[in-house]
Design a protein around this motif. Structure first.
Motif, PDB file in Angstrom:
ATOM      1  N   SER A  29       0.814  -1.213   0.000  1.00 27.63           N
ATOM      2  CA  SER A  29       0.000   0.000   0.000  1.00 27.63           C
ATOM      3  C   SER A  29       0.849   1.266   0.000  1.00 27.63           C
ATOM      4  N   TYR A  30       2.072   1.176   0.515  1.00 28.99           N
ATOM      5  CA  TYR A  30       2.934   2.360   0.555  1.00 28.99           C
ATOM      6  C   TYR A  30       4.292   2.129  -0.107  1.00 28.99           C
ATOM      7  N   SER A  31       4.499   0.965  -0.722  1.00 30.57           N
ATOM      8  CA  SER A  31       5.808   0.654  -1.298  1.00 30.57           C
ATOM      9  C   SER A  31       6.171   1.593  -2.452  1.00 30.57           C
ATOM     10  N   HIS A  33       5.272   4.728  -2.864  1.00 34.04           N
ATOM     11  CA  HIS A  33       5.656   6.012  -2.286  1.00 34.04           C
ATOM     12  C   HIS A  33       7.045   5.921  -1.657  1.00 34.04           C
ATOM     13  N   TRP A  90       7.963   6.191   8.791  1.00 35.80           N
ATOM     14  CA  TRP A  90       6.916   7.185   8.534  1.00 35.80           C
ATOM     15  C   TRP A  90       7.512   8.593   8.478  1.00 35.80           C
ATOM     16  N   LEU A  93       9.080   9.038   5.086  1.00 32.45           N
ATOM     17  CA  LEU A  93       8.109   9.300   4.023  1.00 32.45           C
ATOM     18  C   LEU A  93       7.508  10.695   4.126  1.00 32.45           C
ATOM     19  N   SER A 163      -4.074   9.053   1.546  1.00 31.76           N
ATOM     20  CA  SER A 163      -2.745   9.100   2.152  1.00 31.76           C
ATOM     21  C   SER A 163      -2.139   7.698   2.204  1.00 31.76           C
ATOM     22  N   ASP A 164      -1.003   7.522   1.505  1.00 29.09           N
ATOM     23  CA  ASP A 164      -0.297   6.246   1.556  1.00 29.09           C
ATOM     24  C   ASP A 164       0.608   6.143   2.780  1.00 29.09           C
ATOM     25  N   THR A 165       1.101   7.284   3.239  1.00 29.01           N
ATOM     26  CA  THR A 165       2.009   7.264   4.390  1.00 29.01           C
ATOM     27  C   THR A 165       1.291   6.935   5.693  1.00 29.01           C
ATOM     28  N   TYR A 167      -0.364   4.396   6.436  1.00 25.50           N
ATOM     29  CA  TYR A 167      -0.211   2.984   6.805  1.00 25.50           C
ATOM     30  C   TYR A 167       0.960   2.783   7.763  1.00 25.50           C
ATOM     31  N   SER A 378      -5.101  -0.704  -2.783  1.00 27.45           N
ATOM     32  CA  SER A 378      -5.653  -1.059  -1.474  1.00 27.45           C
ATOM     33  C   SER A 378      -6.709  -2.154  -1.592  1.00 27.45           C
TER      34      SER A 378
END
Length: 406
Positions: A29-31, A33, A90, A93, A163-165, A167, A378
């Motif tokens: 989900s955040y890879s 970014h 976090w 990011l 917002s991806d960050t 997670y 997602s």
């Protein structure tokens, strides 16, 4: 009955711990970014995902730590390590701090390490408190680890779907909060004692109800999570998911409340029969003496039953191997473990079989991007997470069939 209710509180706490500590399932989900912020290649990103899974190879440290530390301390160490590992990622990011690639690799390693410590805590809780139905308890609690991706997706969409960050922030904070709540039943762990066959059958019935409830929870997240594309609907669905996760705290009390009510009714009817046959001249001390004698005889019979059941159970679980008797469910030294063919069979199967799923789950973000579905990453994470949950849940079927045949 107080000890029995505490045992089921421990199962419910283990379910919550597992449901919110499978934080590696939302990596996709955040890879993307993370890849853009660190300005790394796809191969380097794969190394970071491998680091998260490689941290579990250090999980043996949690077992060693249990020899010197209480269970709740090990649980909080896992929560703090995860908070440190995910929290600093976090911050990276968010571009609040800048770290070299090697340190980010180490943080991913620590994050995966914390997951394995949580698993060890749940293993010990289930094995210690359910000597007869330990397989059902383990299958039930560990299956919820597969739902972590779907749950974190739902929580993230309820706060900010874009917002991806978020997670990584949730991965850092939620396990720490869950550990703070779960510490109450973990500290109040009941003392171990043998159980009669009637209570064991009641445990199997409760586990069956919990498995049905778990399947309903998985279907709820699988089929309704796609509606959580905007925050208001996601919050409504999140309330429903939390409600379903709260039911395991209440459901096991129903059979025991029924048993207690039957016992009280039987005791009341017995008391009325005794009082009916007593003369007015008899003193109340005689009545109390009869009740105490009846209870003591019942306790003696129960102790004898416990001994017979325990003896038969032990005789049925002894396996003669290499002229050494090994008891299932007992602790064995590491030297004896590495000489067991069963251990190496399980190790090789898990080492080779789990790799395929990890490669797929860690690259879901890049797979969705290459297919032109970057905005639906997602949803793919939720789908994979839910299917992983049902796959783990179905692993309990042989245990139910075995108990039925026995």
């Amino acid at each position: 009955m107080t000890g029995q209710s505490t045992k089921w509180m421990i199962v419910a706490a283990a379910i919550w711990i597992q449901a919110f500590t499978g934080t590696n399932l939302d990596f996709s989900s955040y890879s993307s970014h993370l890849k853009s912020v660190l300005e790394i290649s796809q191969v380097q990103l794969n190394y970071l995902s491998v680091a998260s899974d490689l941290g579990k190879a250090l999980g043996w440290c949690s077992g060693v730590s249990l020899l010197y530390l209480p269970l709740w301390t090990v649980m909080f160490i896992a929560a703090l390590v995860g908070f440190f590992g995910y929290g600093l990622q976090w911050l990276v990011l968010q571009r609040l701090i800048s770290l070299p690639y090697a340190l980010v690799f180490l943080l991913c390693l620590l994050a995966g390490w914390s997951i394995c410590w949580f698993n060890t805590v749940c293993f010990v809780l289930c094995i210690k408190n359910f000597s007869t139905n330990r397989a059902l308890a383990l299958s039930l609690t560990l299956s919820f680890n597969g739902l972590s991706g779907a749950l974190y997706t739902l929580v993230a969409n309820a706060i900010n779907p874009k917002s991806d960050t978020l997670y990584l922030f949730l991965n850092a904070m939620v396990p720490l909060i869950i550990s703070s709540v779960a510490i109450i039943p973990v500290i109040r762990e009941p003392p171990l004692k043998p159980l009669p066959a009637k209570v064991t059958r009641c445990e199997s019935l409760v586990f069956l109800c919990l498995y049905i409830l778990a399947a309903i929870t998985g279907l709820y997240l699988l089929f309704l999570n796609f509606l959580s594309t905007n925050a208001p609907r996601a919050r409504f669905l999140l309330v429903g998911a939390i409600f379903l996760l709260t039911l395991p705290f209440c459901l096991p009390g129903i059979p025991y409340a029924r048993h207690l009510a039957r016992r009280n009714i039987h005791f009341s009817s017995s008391s009325n029969n005794l009082s009916f046959h007593m003369d007015d001249n008899n003193e109340p001390e005689l009545y109390e003496e009869l009740i105490e004698r009846d209870d003591s005889m019942l306790d003696d019979v129960t102790d004898i039953m416990f001994g017979v059941v325990a003896k038969e159970d032990c005789l049925g679980k002894v396996i003669e191997k290499d002229t050494a008797a090994m008891m299932l469910g007992e602790e064995h030294p590491a030297r004896l473990l590495v000489r067991s063919s069963d251990f190496w069979l399980y190790y090789i199967t898990y080492f080779c079989g789990g790799t395929i799923g990890l490669v797929y789950s860690n690259n879901l973000g890049q797979i969705s991007q290459s297919l032109g579905y970057a905005s639906q990453t997602s949803s793919l994470v939720t789908l994979y997470s839910s299917c992983s949950f049902f796959g783990r849940l179905l692993s309990a079927a042989p245990d139910f069939l075995r108990d039925k045949n026995v």
